[in-house]
Design a protein around this motif. Structure first.
Motif, PDB file in Angstrom:
ATOM      1  N   VAL A  64      47.131 -17.097  46.397  1.00  0.00           N
ATOM      2  CA  VAL A  64      47.337 -15.967  47.334  1.00  0.00           C
ATOM      3  C   VAL A  64      48.857 -15.503  47.388  1.00  0.00           C
ATOM      4  CG1 VAL A  64      47.304 -15.196  49.731  1.00  0.00           C
ATOM      5  CG2 VAL A  64      45.330 -16.594  48.650  1.00  0.00           C
ATOM      6  N   PHE A  68      50.016 -11.819  46.392  1.00  0.00           N
ATOM      7  CA  PHE A  68      50.896 -11.193  47.385  1.00  0.00           C
ATOM      8  C   PHE A  68      52.044 -10.303  46.685  1.00  0.00           C
ATOM      9  CE2 PHE A  68      54.112 -10.795  50.319  1.00  0.00           C
ATOM     10  CZ  PHE A  68      53.822  -9.823  51.331  1.00  0.00           C
ATOM     11  N   VAL A  73      47.269  -8.561  46.869  1.00  0.00           N
ATOM     12  CA  VAL A  73      46.700  -8.862  48.333  1.00  0.00           C
ATOM     13  C   VAL A  73      47.722  -8.309  49.360  1.00  0.00           C
ATOM     14  CG1 VAL A  73      45.198 -10.764  47.580  1.00  0.00           C
ATOM     15  CG2 VAL A  73      47.451 -11.021  48.493  1.00  0.00           C
ATOM     16  N   THR A  74      47.169  -8.234  50.710  1.00  0.00           N
ATOM     17  CA  THR A  74      48.136  -7.663  51.776  1.00  0.00           C
ATOM     18  C   THR A  74      48.901  -8.776  52.437  1.00  0.00           C
ATOM     19  OG1 THR A  74      46.220  -7.705  53.329  1.00  0.00           O
ATOM     20  CG2 THR A  74      46.622  -5.804  52.165  1.00  0.00           C
ATOM     21  N   LYS A  76      48.429  -9.484  55.305  1.00  0.00           N
ATOM     22  CA  LYS A  76      47.499  -9.845  56.221  1.00  0.00           C
ATOM     23  C   LYS A  76      46.878 -11.104  55.681  1.00  0.00           C
ATOM     24  CE  LYS A  76      43.518  -8.451  58.824  1.00  0.00           C
ATOM     25  NZ  LYS A  76      42.564  -7.292  59.224  1.00  0.00           N
ATOM     26  N   GLU A  77      46.680 -11.127  54.192  1.00  0.00           N
ATOM     27  CA  GLU A  77      46.067 -12.402  53.692  1.00  0.00           C
ATOM     28  C   GLU A  77      47.260 -13.580  53.702  1.00  0.00           C
ATOM     29  OE1 GLU A  77      43.229 -14.775  52.042  1.00  0.00           O
ATOM     30  OE2 GLU A  77      42.789 -12.946  52.789  1.00  0.00           O
ATOM     31  N   LYS A  80      47.071 -14.999  57.156  1.00  0.00           N
ATOM     32  CA  LYS A  80      45.906 -15.773  57.375  1.00  0.00           C
ATOM     33  C   LYS A  80      46.072 -17.056  56.624  1.00  0.00           C
ATOM     34  CE  LYS A  80      40.836 -15.818  55.841  1.00  0.00           C
ATOM     35  NZ  LYS A  80      39.903 -15.024  55.003  1.00  0.00           N
ATOM     36  N   GLN A  81      46.374 -17.123  55.406  1.00  0.00           N
ATOM     37  CA  GLN A  81      46.779 -18.471  54.658  1.00  0.00           C
ATOM     38  C   GLN A  81      47.554 -19.357  55.441  1.00  0.00           C
ATOM     39  OE1 GLN A  81      45.289 -19.925  52.067  1.00  0.00           O
ATOM     40  NE2 GLN A  81      43.699 -18.290  52.567  1.00  0.00           N
TER      41      GLN A  81
END
Length: 163
Positions: A64, A68, A73-74, A76-77, A80-81
């Motif tokens: 991730v 990113f 990916v954004t 936001k991801e 979240k992680q």
């Protein structure tokens, strides 16, 4: 990167240490290039020891972080992680006792937005290889130091390539 910044970092690297150069790298103004370069360097360091990580969630976090950095990916991801793995991260900071812990901390450092992520990831990767060397040869005091120094040299070489 501006040529003046590149020259400054290479001078610090040559005259002082990798840690000082990474600290200066982290202190460059926050802009898209600097943030991406810092994170990708941290990811490279973490990938050098990812084979020592057993927790699949942590390995997914590395993917991730890299996605990113490459705009796949954004933000936001990433958040979240970080939220999902926050307790693990602080646990490894407090109880960094073996190669798996150190390698996991190296990976988890790539999720942070902090300018020190490259330095944290690099240091944790060196700790991981030192733990492995020590476990393989517990009576050879130089083994862990040599393993960490070899990793440091690889990190220096890659740092120069990134610039």
């Amino acid at each position: 990167m501006k040529p003046a910044n590149k020259e400054k970092l290479l001078t610090i690297l040559k005259e002082q240490s990798l840690e000082d150069a990474l600290k200066a790298f982290g202190e460059l103004p926050n802009n898209k290039w600097n943030n991406k370069a810092r994170r990708l360097y941290a990811i490279w360091c973490a990938k050098q020891v990812q084979h020592l990580v057993i927790d699949k969630r942590i390995l997914h976090a590395l993917t991730v972080a890299e996605d990113f950095s490459n705009n796949k990916v954004t933000f936001k991801e990433i958040v979240k992680q970080r939220h999902l793995l926050n307790d693990l991260y602080y646990g490894f900071l407090e109880f960094n006792e073996n190669a798996t812990d150190a390698a996991s901390l190296s990976v988890l450092s790539t999720l942070t937005q902090h300018h020190g992520c490259a330095n944290w990831s690099a240091q944790s990767a060196r700790n991981a290889v030192a733990y492995v060397a020590f476990n393989l040869a517990p009576h050879d005091k130089d083994a862990a130091r040599n393993a960490a120094n070899e990793m440091r040299q690889r990190q220096i070489n890659h740092f120069c390539e990134v610039l």
